[in-house]
Write an enzyme that holds these catalytic residues in place. Structure first.
Site, PDB file in Angstrom:
ATOM      1  N   ASP A 192      10.323  29.461  18.172  1.00 28.78           N
ATOM      2  CA  ASP A 192      10.564  29.612  16.738  1.00 28.78           C
ATOM      3  C   ASP A 192      12.017  30.015  16.485  1.00 28.78           C
ATOM      4  O   ASP A 192      12.583  30.843  17.205  1.00 28.78           O
ATOM      5  CB  ASP A 192       9.617  30.700  16.205  1.00 28.78           C
ATOM      6  CG  ASP A 192       9.697  30.875  14.709  1.00 28.78           C
ATOM      7  OD1 ASP A 192       9.365  29.936  13.980  1.00 28.78           O
ATOM      8  OD2 ASP A 192      10.105  31.980  14.274  1.00 28.78           O
ATOM      9  N   GLU A 223      12.433  24.704  17.903  1.00 25.72           N
ATOM     10  CA  GLU A 223      12.424  24.550  16.456  1.00 25.72           C
ATOM     11  C   GLU A 223      13.816  24.947  15.988  1.00 25.72           C
ATOM     12  O   GLU A 223      14.149  26.125  15.928  1.00 25.72           O
ATOM     13  CB  GLU A 223      11.381  25.441  15.783  1.00 25.72           C
ATOM     14  CG  GLU A 223      11.286  25.184  14.288  1.00 25.72           C
ATOM     15  CD  GLU A 223      11.209  26.434  13.430  1.00 25.72           C
ATOM     16  OE1 GLU A 223      10.797  26.323  12.261  1.00 25.72           O
ATOM     17  OE2 GLU A 223      11.579  27.521  13.896  1.00 25.72           O
TER      18      GLU A 223
END
Length: 592
Positions: free
Chosen positions: A211, A277
């Site tokens: 993330d 990401e």
């Protein structure tokens, strides 16, 4: 990519994203959980995907749906237990599915033991050095250390009250106030996350989706910045040149971290992967994350943001393959995820935007039938491109966003922090509809336990049980596409444009036929994939509102169409797509 059978599993994998809160409720409390996911693994296996990516299930106060982690080595009771996680990994492997889990290294929860320790410790203590604590500006430190704004809205700094009751230092949170950013210049932070990686690797996970992979390192000195970085789609530039590097995203120092992680993962067998990401622009900087000694994959958000626009898609696909070749990495393709409006809704708007942060009841409402038709067509593009594809839960149902969600039901912190100006991402996170007739559309096991987000009545028409019974449903279309993709080894093939301006494919004279048309209409995406087994797959997607003439050589066999009327033999219908297959020139029976 060049045709090859000698590649790792992840290079052509189709990965299915499970958002655990909203996938399946196994204990009837209104919240999806790991036992619910386990019960639905046969469904995922029957769909034909290769891997499952799970959004966070760690211990968390859930201020940002689990992306505020308080314990990286345990499962939050709302999702189950650590034993459930280990059982899920084992049973997924039994179904032939790899398991990728989320890792959130940019920030922790404000309830993480480290942050609680930092609040109780004095300035400049080892506990505070794990985070980005700084003295404020102004005569008494009353102003934030710099002018950075949170991605969720409002200032990116919050001042703490020291243990003696006086106003103290400020801490950085690029997202919610409950998500303090870690300081990756601190060796303890590096050591901690290396240990977290080992913890889950030893439990059998096959990879990590990282993330905010572009956010771990901040520019030295934390300089002021005039722009505001958005959660989706880059940056609003205010008073500075667009090429100025954002001081808190995509700093060069992140790459040393991932080289270290790659060496750690390479010590495990079978191969484990890292997926970034990273909302990074321009694209060549994104592919720095997947150089040979760094991550294995990075989400291709440029493709997602190209929307339903043939020109934008041509540019994005071409640039993706060009940059992927430069670093020797496979491309990835994605249309939706838990942070974006579902593409079946985006594509149902008169002028489909590439993405947006929420559609509300006061906004223009999508045309559901048009969105579904276009979603079917784009599935042929997504799954027809060589490389790896990501499917968000419900994509295989052409599930729309919940576009009439009332304000009082919204839980995304972006909605609150922006004062409602940003509707947030809740519309894409509504629970899956499994049954058209059961309470809450079969999401849970207890009729009286309402789901954590309300499920719209319109979802009943997209329920899994109805689509299972309909041979022409989107669900069965995805199964056929995934089966054909696997049989043809399409994900391992070599891509080329079927276009006079882009390639020489159309110059080939197929046996017994005249040359193919010299120009592809602007509204059509047309490309070829030379597969490893010798066949060529021809992908044609008409993304316009008018039918286009299209005849093909007799050697071309229709594999699938996005609807029964997609191809008449002479024309390709609007908002439809087809796959053809034929032997490569010089390899078929006509060669003899």
């Amino acid at each position: 990519m060049t045709p090859s059978d000698d590649i790792a599993w992840w290079q052509d994998a189709v990965v299915y994203q499970v958002y655990p809160r909203s996938f399946a409720d196994g204990n009837g409390d209104g919240m999806g959980d790991l036992p619910g996911v386990i019960a639905r693994l046969p469904y995922l296996a029957s769909l034909g995907v290769d891997a499952v990516w799970l959004s966070p299930f760690y211990v968390s106060p859930q201020h940002d749906a689990g992306y505020d982690v308080a314990d990286y080595r345990d499962v939050d009771p709302m999702f189950g237990t650590l034993d459930d996680a280990e059982r899920l990994i084992g049973e997924a492997h039994g179904h032939g599915l790899k398991v990728i889990v989320d890792l959130v290294p940019n920030h922790t929860s404000s309830e993480h033991p480290w942050f609680r320790e930092a609040l109780a410790a004095p300035p400049d203590s080892p506990a505070r050095r794990r985070y980005l604590f700084r003295d404020g500006r102004g005569a008494s430190g009353e102003e934030p250390p710099n002018n950075w704004t949170s991605v969720f809205g409002g200032p990116a700094w919050t001042r703490v009250t020291e243990t003696d009751g006086t106003p103290g230092q400020w801490y950085l949170h690029l997202f919610d106030v409950t998500q303090p950013d870690l300081d990756w210049t601190d060796p303890e932070v590096h050591a901690e996350f290396a240990d977290v990686l080992r913890f889950w690797l030893e439990r059998g996970v096959d990879g990590f989706r990282v993330d905010v992979a572009h956010g771990l390192v901040k520019a030295e000195g934390l300089p002021d910045h005039a722009g505001r970085v958005l959660m989706i789609g880059g940056e609003e530039h205010v008073g500075h040149a667009p090429m100025d590097r954002t001081p808190y995203f995509d700093q060069d120092g992140v790459h040393a971290i991932y080289r270290t992680w790659r060496r750690l993962l390479d010590a495990y067998a079978p191969p484990r992967i890292l997926v970034a990401e990273a909302w990074v622009d321009p694209m060549h900087r994104l592919f720095r994350y997947v150089r040979p000694d760094e991550m294995h994959q990075a989400f291709n958000f440029d493709f997602l943001m190209a929307g339903y626009d043939p020109a934008a898609l041509r540019r994005s696909i071409g640039e993706t393959f060009a940059h992927a070749r430069e670093v020797g990495a496979p491309p990835t393709w994605v249309l939706s995820n838990h942070d974006t409006v579902r593409h079946a809704s985006r594509f149902g708007l008169p002028t489909p935007p590439p993405h947006q942060r929420g559609i509300g009841p006061l906004d223009p409402q999508p045309d559901a039938a048009l969105g579904r038709r276009r979603a079917r067509a784009m599935a042929f593009v997504l799954l027809g491109l060589p490389g790896s594809a990501y499917v968000y839960q419900g994509d295989e149902l052409a599930l729309p966003d919940h576009t009439t969600l009332p304000p009082e039901a919204r839980e995304d912190p972006a909605f609150e922090r922006s004062g409602g100006a940003d509707l947030g991402r809740d519309g894409a996170r509504v629970p899956m509809p499994w049954s058209a007739v059961e309470p809450h559309l079969g999401f849970g096991t207890a009729p009286d336990s309402a789901p954590w987000l309300p499920v719209p009545e319109a979802y009943a028409a997209s329920a899994v049980d109805l689509q299972e019974a309909d041979a022409e449903s989107v669900l069965h279309l995805y199964r056929r596409l995934l089966a054909a993709r696997k049989e043809l080894r399409l994900g391992r093939g070599e891509f080329s444009w079927y276009d006079a301006a882009e390639s020489a494919v159309e110059e080939t004279a197929w046996p017994g036929e005249e040359r193919a048309p010299s120009r592809v209409p602007d509204q059509v995406l047309a490309f070829s994939v030379q597969c490893t087994g010798g066949d060529v797959v021809e992908v044609r997607a008409n993304l316009g509102g008018e039918e286009v003439p299209m005849t093909v050589p007799p050697a071309w066999r229709l594999v699938l169409g996005s609807s029964p009327e997609a191809w008449s033999g002479e024309v390709l219908a609007p908002d439809t797509a087809v796959w053809f297959v034929h032997p490569a020139p010089g390899t078929g029976p006509e060669k003899a």
